[in-house]
Design a protein around this motif. Structure first.
Motif, PDB file in Angstrom:
ATOM      1  N   HIS A  36       0.749  -1.100   0.180  1.00 44.93           N
ATOM      2  CA  HIS A  36       0.123  -0.046   0.055  1.00 44.93           C
ATOM      3  C   HIS A  36       0.873   1.292  -0.117  1.00 44.93           C
ATOM      4  N   ASN A  37       1.881   1.220   0.931  1.00 51.46           N
ATOM      5  CA  ASN A  37       2.806   2.382   0.796  1.00 51.46           C
ATOM      6  C   ASN A  37       3.381   2.765  -0.410  1.00 51.46           C
ATOM      7  N   LEU A  38       3.685   1.435  -0.751  1.00 54.53           N
ATOM      8  CA  LEU A  38       4.694   1.695  -2.281  1.00 54.53           C
ATOM      9  C   LEU A  38       3.640   2.215  -3.336  1.00 54.53           C
ATOM     10  N   GLU A  39       2.283   1.873  -3.638  1.00 58.52           N
ATOM     11  CA  GLU A  39       1.471   2.362  -4.389  1.00 58.52           C
ATOM     12  C   GLU A  39       1.196   3.646  -4.009  1.00 58.52           C
ATOM     13  N   THR A  40       1.239   4.242  -2.914  1.00 54.58           N
ATOM     14  CA  THR A  40       0.813   5.710  -2.863  1.00 54.58           C
ATOM     15  C   THR A  40       2.044   6.628  -3.212  1.00 54.58           C
ATOM     16  N   VAL A  41       3.319   5.993  -3.792  1.00 49.84           N
ATOM     17  CA  VAL A  41       4.270   7.030  -3.895  1.00 49.84           C
ATOM     18  C   VAL A  41       4.760   6.922  -5.641  1.00 49.84           C
ATOM     19  N   LEU A  42       4.040   5.890  -6.080  1.00 52.33           N
ATOM     20  CA  LEU A  42       4.005   5.829  -7.470  1.00 52.33           C
ATOM     21  C   LEU A  42       4.071   6.876  -8.229  1.00 52.33           C
ATOM     22  N   MET A  43       4.355   7.384  -9.386  1.00 50.45           N
ATOM     23  CA  MET A  43       4.385   8.452 -10.237  1.00 50.45           C
ATOM     24  C   MET A  43       3.119   8.157 -11.313  1.00 50.45           C
ATOM     25  N   PRO A  44       2.499   9.321 -11.590  1.00 49.29           N
ATOM     26  CA  PRO A  44       1.363   8.918 -12.647  1.00 49.29           C
ATOM     27  C   PRO A  44       1.934   7.929 -13.706  1.00 49.29           C
ATOM     28  N   GLY A  45       1.401   6.830 -14.141  1.00 51.10           N
ATOM     29  CA  GLY A  45       1.639   6.114 -15.134  1.00 51.10           C
ATOM     30  C   GLY A  45       2.875   5.127 -14.788  1.00 51.10           C
ATOM     31  N   GLU A  46       3.255   5.009 -13.572  1.00 53.43           N
ATOM     32  CA  GLU A  46       4.220   4.354 -13.142  1.00 53.43           C
ATOM     33  C   GLU A  46       3.573   2.888 -12.509  1.00 53.43           C
ATOM     34  N   THR A  47       4.360   1.951 -12.822  1.00 51.98           N
ATOM     35  CA  THR A  47       3.793   0.530 -12.191  1.00 51.98           C
ATOM     36  C   THR A  47       4.866  -0.059 -11.108  1.00 51.98           C
ATOM     37  N   ILE A  48       4.284  -0.900 -10.489  1.00 55.80           N
ATOM     38  CA  ILE A  48       5.200  -1.389  -9.246  1.00 55.80           C
ATOM     39  C   ILE A  48       6.217  -2.101  -9.897  1.00 55.80           C
ATOM     40  N   SER A  49       6.011  -2.909 -10.870  1.00 56.70           N
ATOM     41  CA  SER A  49       7.059  -3.536 -11.803  1.00 56.70           C
ATOM     42  C   SER A  49       8.331  -2.594 -12.055  1.00 56.70           C
ATOM     43  N   SER A  50       7.815  -1.308 -12.564  1.00 60.90           N
ATOM     44  CA  SER A  50       8.767  -0.302 -13.196  1.00 60.90           C
ATOM     45  C   SER A  50       9.451   0.384 -12.240  1.00 60.90           C
ATOM     46  N   PHE A  51       8.785   0.566 -10.743  1.00 66.75           N
ATOM     47  CA  PHE A  51       9.514   0.969  -9.777  1.00 66.75           C
ATOM     48  C   PHE A  51      10.528   0.336  -9.360  1.00 66.75           C
ATOM     49  N   VAL A  52      10.028  -1.152  -9.227  1.00 70.92           N
ATOM     50  CA  VAL A  52      10.924  -2.166  -8.623  1.00 70.92           C
ATOM     51  C   VAL A  52      12.311  -2.406  -9.519  1.00 70.92           C
ATOM     52  N   GLU A  53      11.940  -2.403 -10.905  1.00 66.60           N
ATOM     53  CA  GLU A  53      13.031  -2.367 -11.843  1.00 66.60           C
ATOM     54  C   GLU A  53      14.205  -1.155 -11.718  1.00 66.60           C
ATOM     55  N   ASP A  54      13.634  -0.038 -11.661  1.00 72.14           N
ATOM     56  CA  ASP A  54      14.322   1.191 -11.470  1.00 72.14           C
ATOM     57  C   ASP A  54      15.126   1.333  -9.944  1.00 72.14           C
ATOM     58  N   ALA A  55      14.447   0.556  -9.061  1.00 73.74           N
ATOM     59  CA  ALA A  55      15.006   0.712  -7.975  1.00 73.74           C
ATOM     60  C   ALA A  55      16.275  -0.430  -7.790  1.00 73.74           C
ATOM     61  N   VAL A  56      16.185  -1.520  -8.529  1.00 70.90           N
ATOM     62  CA  VAL A  56      17.088  -2.383  -8.530  1.00 70.90           C
ATOM     63  C   VAL A  56      18.308  -1.883  -9.307  1.00 70.90           C
ATOM     64  N   ARG A  57      17.747  -1.101 -10.196  1.00 72.61           N
ATOM     65  CA  ARG A  57      19.199  -0.816 -11.268  1.00 72.61           C
ATOM     66  C   ARG A  57      19.858   0.385 -10.241  1.00 72.61           C
ATOM     67  N   HIS A  58      19.257   1.105  -9.649  1.00 74.32           N
ATOM     68  CA  HIS A  58      19.891   2.090  -8.800  1.00 74.32           C
ATOM     69  C   HIS A  58      20.689   1.688  -7.853  1.00 74.32           C
ATOM     70  N   ALA A  59      20.138   0.475  -7.038  1.00 69.86           N
ATOM     71  CA  ALA A  59      21.061  -0.210  -5.966  1.00 69.86           C
ATOM     72  C   ALA A  59      22.144  -0.967  -6.657  1.00 69.86           C
ATOM     73  N   GLY A  60      22.083  -1.444  -7.773  1.00 71.58           N
ATOM     74  CA  GLY A  60      23.104  -2.335  -8.408  1.00 71.58           C
ATOM     75  C   GLY A  60      24.192  -1.256  -8.803  1.00 71.58           C
ATOM     76  N   ALA A  61      23.711  -0.198  -9.451  1.00 78.42           N
ATOM     77  CA  ALA A  61      24.812   1.008  -9.549  1.00 78.42           C
ATOM     78  C   ALA A  61      25.465   1.604  -8.287  1.00 78.42           C
ATOM     79  N   LEU A  62      24.766   1.648  -7.252  1.00 77.76           N
ATOM     80  CA  LEU A  62      25.451   1.974  -5.904  1.00 77.76           C
ATOM     81  C   LEU A  62      26.316   1.094  -5.491  1.00 77.76           C
ATOM     82  N   ARG A  63      25.752  -0.206  -5.546  1.00 75.00           N
ATOM     83  CA  ARG A  63      26.874  -1.415  -4.963  1.00 75.00           C
ATOM     84  C   ARG A  63      28.295  -1.509  -5.985  1.00 75.00           C
ATOM     85  N   TYR A  64      28.060  -1.058  -7.198  1.00 79.74           N
ATOM     86  CA  TYR A  64      29.080  -1.286  -8.177  1.00 79.74           C
ATOM     87  C   TYR A  64      30.150  -0.118  -7.561  1.00 79.74           C
TER      88      TYR A  64
END
Length: 89
Positions: free
Chosen positions: A17-45
């Motif tokens: 529920h909390n995640l759904e409340t912060v999604l941008m217009p047109g953004e899906t949970i899947s796209s949010f998670v993909e973006d988060a994983v990309r950013h986390a991977g880049a940070l780890r690198y």
């Protein structure tokens, strides 16, 4: 390359529920998670590269005894920042 799927993970309804409340217009949970994983991977690198450079610097220091003062390091960083800022303006 063939695309793969990130494993599904169970989450608490409140987190979903909390995640759904912060999604941008047109953004899906899947796209949010993909973006988060990309950013986390880049940070780890970036973190891994930082630690690698630090380890190499320590080895050099132990072998040569040469080091820089904090003032020298900060001055060099300030010059880099100034150069970058002047390139952007």
């Amino acid at each position: 390359m063939k695309s793969a799927t990130i494993p599904k993970i169970p989450v608490e309804p409140e987190l979903l529920h909390n995640l759904e409340t912060v999604l941008m217009p047109g953004e899906t949970i899947s796209s949010f998670v993909e973006d988060a994983v990309r950013h986390a991977g880049a940070l780890r690198y970036t973190q891994c590269q930082f630690h690698k450079r630090a380890d190499e610097a320590l080895v050099r220091f132990l072998a040569t005894g040469e080091s820089r003062t904090s003032e020298e390091v900060l001055a060099k960083l300030a010059r880099k920042l100034d150069d970058r800022c002047s390139q952007m303006s």
